[in-house]
Motif scaffolding. Structure first.
Motif, PDB file in Angstrom:
ATOM      1  N   MET A   1      29.082  24.036  22.553  1.00 51.37           N
ATOM      2  CA  MET A   1      29.301  25.395  22.101  1.00 51.37           C
ATOM      3  C   MET A   1      28.024  25.894  21.431  1.00 51.37           C
ATOM      4  SD  MET A   1      32.133  27.016  19.510  1.00 51.37           S
ATOM      5  CE  MET A   1      31.965  25.775  18.274  1.00 51.37           C
ATOM      6  N   ASN A   2      27.613  27.090  21.797  1.00 54.60           N
ATOM      7  CA  ASN A   2      26.408  27.690  21.263  1.00 54.60           C
ATOM      8  C   ASN A   2      26.767  29.058  20.697  1.00 54.60           C
ATOM      9  OD1 ASN A   2      23.735  27.876  20.674  1.00 54.60           O
ATOM     10  ND2 ASN A   2      23.055  28.172  22.782  1.00 54.60           N
ATOM     11  N   LEU A   3      26.559  29.249  19.394  1.00 52.75           N
ATOM     12  CA  LEU A   3      26.914  30.509  18.739  1.00 52.75           C
ATOM     13  C   LEU A   3      25.679  31.229  18.235  1.00 52.75           C
ATOM     14  CD1 LEU A   3      29.890  29.346  16.509  1.00 52.75           C
ATOM     15  CD2 LEU A   3      30.025  30.787  18.526  1.00 52.75           C
ATOM     16  N   ASP A   4      25.709  32.549  18.286  1.00 54.00           N
ATOM     17  CA  ASP A   4      24.671  33.363  17.663  1.00 54.00           C
ATOM     18  C   ASP A   4      25.178  33.705  16.268  1.00 54.00           C
ATOM     19  OD1 ASP A   4      22.989  35.371  16.729  1.00 54.00           O
ATOM     20  OD2 ASP A   4      22.762  36.287  18.716  1.00 54.00           O
ATOM     21  N   LEU A   5      24.747  32.934  15.281  1.00 54.23           N
ATOM     22  CA  LEU A   5      25.239  33.075  13.916  1.00 54.23           C
ATOM     23  C   LEU A   5      24.887  34.433  13.310  1.00 54.23           C
ATOM     24  CD1 LEU A   5      26.855  31.508  11.859  1.00 54.23           C
ATOM     25  CD2 LEU A   5      24.734  30.474  11.055  1.00 54.23           C
ATOM     26  N   ILE A   6      23.719  34.956  13.636  1.00 56.58           N
ATOM     27  CA  ILE A   6      23.306  36.263  13.112  1.00 56.58           C
ATOM     28  C   ILE A   6      24.200  37.365  13.676  1.00 56.58           C
ATOM     29  CG2 ILE A   6      21.410  37.935  12.955  1.00 56.58           C
ATOM     30  CD1 ILE A   6      21.083  35.288  11.303  1.00 56.58           C
ATOM     31  N   ALA A   7      24.476  37.331  14.963  1.00 56.56           N
ATOM     32  CA  ALA A   7      25.363  38.327  15.575  1.00 56.56           C
ATOM     33  C   ALA A   7      26.771  38.223  14.998  1.00 56.56           C
ATOM     34  CB  ALA A   7      25.393  38.152  17.095  1.00 56.56           C
ATOM     35  N   LEU A   8      27.239  37.004  14.791  1.00 56.23           N
ATOM     36  CA  LEU A   8      28.563  36.789  14.213  1.00 56.23           C
ATOM     37  C   LEU A   8      28.614  37.321  12.779  1.00 56.23           C
ATOM     38  CD1 LEU A   8      31.294  35.556  14.991  1.00 56.23           C
ATOM     39  CD2 LEU A   8      30.493  33.415  13.981  1.00 56.23           C
ATOM     40  N   LEU A  29      33.597  26.569  13.507  1.00 55.59           N
ATOM     41  CA  LEU A  29      33.541  25.181  13.950  1.00 55.59           C
ATOM     42  C   LEU A  29      34.630  24.388  13.248  1.00 55.59           C
ATOM     43  CD1 LEU A  29      31.814  22.950  15.472  1.00 55.59           C
ATOM     44  CD2 LEU A  29      30.726  22.584  13.269  1.00 55.59           C
ATOM     45  N   HIS A  30      35.400  23.661  14.044  1.00 57.15           N
ATOM     46  CA  HIS A  30      36.433  22.780  13.487  1.00 57.15           C
ATOM     47  C   HIS A  30      36.398  21.497  14.302  1.00 57.15           C
ATOM     48  CE1 HIS A  30      40.939  21.991  12.525  1.00 57.15           C
ATOM     49  NE2 HIS A  30      40.132  21.264  11.785  1.00 57.15           N
ATOM     50  N   ASP A  31      35.933  20.446  13.661  1.00 54.76           N
ATOM     51  CA  ASP A  31      35.803  19.156  14.341  1.00 54.76           C
ATOM     52  C   ASP A  31      36.301  18.078  13.395  1.00 54.76           C
ATOM     53  OD1 ASP A  31      35.159  17.061  16.007  1.00 54.76           O
ATOM     54  OD2 ASP A  31      33.001  17.193  15.659  1.00 54.76           O
ATOM     55  N   GLY A  32      37.545  17.674  13.562  1.00 55.24           N
ATOM     56  CA  GLY A  32      38.127  16.681  12.668  1.00 55.24           C
ATOM     57  C   GLY A  32      38.183  17.222  11.250  1.00 55.24           C
ATOM     58  N   VAL A  33      37.497  16.560  10.332  1.00 55.60           N
ATOM     59  CA  VAL A  33      37.527  16.961   8.922  1.00 55.60           C
ATOM     60  C   VAL A  33      36.478  18.035   8.585  1.00 55.60           C
ATOM     61  CG1 VAL A  33      38.481  14.762   8.161  1.00 55.60           C
ATOM     62  CG2 VAL A  33      35.993  15.070   8.224  1.00 55.60           C
ATOM     63  N   LEU A  34      35.597  18.326   9.536  1.00 58.23           N
ATOM     64  CA  LEU A  34      34.528  19.304   9.307  1.00 58.23           C
ATOM     65  C   LEU A  34      34.959  20.703   9.727  1.00 58.23           C
ATOM     66  CD1 LEU A  34      31.517  19.940   8.657  1.00 58.23           C
ATOM     67  CD2 LEU A  34      31.057  19.475  11.070  1.00 58.23           C
TER      68      LEU A  34
END
Length: 106
Positions: A1-8, A29-34
């Protein structure tokens, strides 16, 4: 997964500005405990005091925020990265802002 954090961040700041409660959030992002969440707040918006997860950090993507605990406050500006205190804490938007909350829950 690749996100544009600035656009978001821009998207959610725009949504916060039109929201009656002055905020918008998105779990990116949700991956187990993160978990990583983008949170946008308009100036003056407060996230009331709440319990801290076992481990967390706050990165300011835009604007300024005040992180508070009982008897203590730290103002953070764009680019700042800080561990979140282990005790109950709150967050206040000094300016319109966007933060990235990274939390590890057990």
């Amino acid at each position: 997964m690749n996100l544009d954090l600035i656009a978001l961040a821009d998207e959610h700041l725009s949504a916060a500005r039109s929201a009656p409660h002055g905020r918008s959030a998105h779990l990116v992002l949700h991956d187990g405990v993160l978990r990583q969440t983008v949170i946008a707040l308009t100036a003056g918006t407060v996230l009331d005091e709440h319990n801290a997860p076992p481990a967390a950090s706050l990165q300011v993507l835009a604007g300024r925020v005040r992180l508070t605990t009982h008897g203590w406050a730290d103002e953070l500006a764009t680019g700042a990265l800080r561990m979140i205190p282990k005790e109950r804490h709150g967050l206040t938007a000094v300016d319109d802002c966007v933060v990235l909350l990274t939390a590890v829950n057990d």
